[in-house]
Design a protein around this motif. Structure first.
Motif, PDB file in Angstrom:
ATOM      1  N   ASP A  58       0.768  -1.260  -0.066  1.00  0.00           N
ATOM      2  CA  ASP A  58       0.173  -0.060   0.138  1.00  0.00           C
ATOM      3  C   ASP A  58       0.732   1.222  -0.094  1.00  0.00           C
ATOM      4  O   ASP A  58       0.256   2.460  -0.051  1.00  0.00           O
ATOM      5  CB  ASP A  58      -0.929  -0.171   1.207  1.00  0.00           C
ATOM      6  CG  ASP A  58      -0.246  -0.449   2.484  1.00  0.00           C
ATOM      7  OD1 ASP A  58       1.100  -0.314   2.494  1.00  0.00           O
ATOM      8  OD2 ASP A  58      -0.877  -0.648   3.365  1.00  0.00           O
ATOM      9  N   LEU A  59       2.013   1.100   0.006  1.00  0.00           N
ATOM     10  CA  LEU A  59       2.916   2.469   0.026  1.00  0.00           C
ATOM     11  C   LEU A  59       4.031   2.300  -1.018  1.00  0.00           C
ATOM     12  O   LEU A  59       4.972   1.446  -1.018  1.00  0.00           O
ATOM     13  CB  LEU A  59       3.738   2.492   1.545  1.00  0.00           C
ATOM     14  CG  LEU A  59       4.539   3.473   1.648  1.00  0.00           C
ATOM     15  CD1 LEU A  59       4.051   4.713   1.666  1.00  0.00           C
ATOM     16  CD2 LEU A  59       5.415   3.381   2.670  1.00  0.00           C
ATOM     17  N   LEU A  60       4.123   3.224  -1.777  1.00  0.00           N
ATOM     18  CA  LEU A  60       5.280   3.422  -2.779  1.00  0.00           C
ATOM     19  C   LEU A  60       6.528   4.204  -2.062  1.00  0.00           C
ATOM     20  O   LEU A  60       5.939   5.513  -1.931  1.00  0.00           O
ATOM     21  CB  LEU A  60       5.065   3.715  -3.983  1.00  0.00           C
ATOM     22  CG  LEU A  60       5.808   4.107  -5.103  1.00  0.00           C
ATOM     23  CD1 LEU A  60       6.652   2.845  -5.574  1.00  0.00           C
ATOM     24  CD2 LEU A  60       5.277   4.939  -6.429  1.00  0.00           C
ATOM     25  N   SER A  61       7.294   3.647  -1.551  1.00  0.00           N
ATOM     26  CA  SER A  61       8.455   4.194  -0.937  1.00  0.00           C
ATOM     27  C   SER A  61       9.253   5.535  -1.730  1.00  0.00           C
ATOM     28  O   SER A  61       9.298   6.668  -1.332  1.00  0.00           O
ATOM     29  CB  SER A  61       9.505   3.642  -0.122  1.00  0.00           C
ATOM     30  OG  SER A  61       8.884   2.831   0.891  1.00  0.00           O
ATOM     31  N   CYS A  62       9.697   4.905  -2.635  1.00  0.00           N
ATOM     32  CA  CYS A  62      10.612   5.921  -3.618  1.00  0.00           C
ATOM     33  C   CYS A  62      10.718   5.472  -5.093  1.00  0.00           C
ATOM     34  O   CYS A  62      10.239   4.028  -5.472  1.00  0.00           O
ATOM     35  CB  CYS A  62      12.124   5.838  -3.030  1.00  0.00           C
ATOM     36  SG  CYS A  62      13.146   6.840  -3.828  1.00  0.00           S
TER      37      CYS A  62
END
Lengths: 179, 166
Positions: free
Chosen positions: B56-60
């Protein structure tokens, strides 16, 4: 012709008249209330804030009120890296300040690009390519004491101001003009 | 759901999208998989929506220029995904030809991707197809070139300001 009532009760100074050049009076008021523009671009601004805060207390020298608009300021402390994207804004803010105006270049980035001097494609290599600079303060970032010293230098410059000479401080035409 | 090891994550992707993963490098500090460029969009959707993966999270998003690869000059786009639910992560690379680097935008899948893709476009020159506003984010609007390409030469002057190199 009405006489001004002399209310001075001290017999030693009751009839003493103080005389001075108008330049000296105006310069003394001007130099002791330097109003800098709130203008932090990078990490040097942290030291600028520290200079204004309680420990170093820029208010002692009348320079406390950081103004939010160039129209009320007479000193621009360029604190931080000036990028090519920021350059037109720096120039515009400088042009909006009323004369006489002074510029302090604070820190290595503003003086000659600092750590970006070789590979920093995005950094203006010295803010004096854009606007005339009065005082350079080296350091990365300079300590608050250094900034205080720079402001004292500006105050000394202000005390040399002549009210009849209004041409001295205009921007040189060969300095960068924004498109 | 439970935390998965890197091998299990890859197995889930291979099960749902056979042929999407073209290369796996599992040794090293940051194990990664290379995904086929054409299938990156559906892989991204799978990574977010499959409850076993739950990224659920695109860090970079990073872009790296490799002008002297044996396979030919390439640009890699690297996506770091994380799952706040399952407490695992995954690094995905997409390899693009350096002459015309184009990849599907994942801006609709993770909102983070909006500015990250603009930055990658600005500095490395990757075109993210389907991005709603692919303009420069760091350099000035009329900047020429992509500064983090290996063959980039800074301009002599910009808007009349000399770019003195000492």
């Amino acid at each position: 012709m009405s006489e001004i009532e002399n209310r001075n009760p001290d017999p030693l100074t009751k009839n003493v008249v103080f005389m001075s050049a108008i330049d000296d009076v105006i310069n003394a008021t001007r130099a002791n209330s330097v109003w800098p523009l709130t203008f932090g671009l990078a990490c040097c601004a942290i030291e600028m804030m520290a200079t204004g805060a309680a420990k170093y207390d820029l208010d002692r020298f009348g320079s406390g009120p950081f103004r939010g608009t160039p129209r009320q300021s007479d000193l621009m402390i360029v604190a931080g890296t000036v990028t090519h994207k920021m350059a037109p804004r720096v120039k515009r803010l400088y042009d909006q300040m009323p004369e006489p105006k002074y510029v302090i270049a604070m820190g290595g980035c503003v003086i000659r690009g600092g750590p970006y001097v070789k590979h920093g494609y995005h950094v203006v290599k010295g803010v004096d390519l854009l606007i005339p600079v009065d005082v350079y303060i080296p350091g990365c970032p300079p300590r608050p004491e250094a900034l205080l010293e720079g402001i004292f230098k500006v105050q000394k410059l202000m005390k040399r101001e002549k009210i009849l000479d209004r041409t001295r401080r205009t921007t040189k035409p060969e300095v960068y003009q924004p498109v | 759901m439970a935390r998965l090891e890197i091998g299990q994550i890859i197995a889930v992707i291979k099960e749902k999208l056979p042929g999407a993963v073209v290369e796996e490098v599992l040794d090293g500090v940051d194990p990664f998989v290379v995904v086929k460029t054409e299938q990156w969009g559906e892989t991204a959707l799978l990574c977010r929506d499959d409850s076993r993966l739950g990224f659920d999270l695109l860090s970079c998003i990073s872009g790296v220029d490799y002008p002297e690869r044996e396979e030919g000059p390439e640009i890699e786009v690297i996506y770091h995904l994380d799952s706040m639910v399952n407490h695992h992560g995954l690094t995905i690379k997409v390899k693009l030809p350096r002459g015309d680097p184009r990849v599907a935008s994942v801006e609709e899948i993770w909102r983070t991707a909006d500015w990250h893709e603009r930055e990658t476009y600005d500095l490395v020159g990757v075109v993210f197809e389907g991005h709603h506003n692919l303009v420069r984010i760091l350099c000035a609007e009329d900047w020429v070139g992509h500064p983090l390409r290996k063959d980039y030469e800074p301009p002599d002057s910009f808007h009349g300001i000399k770019n003195v190199i000492y």
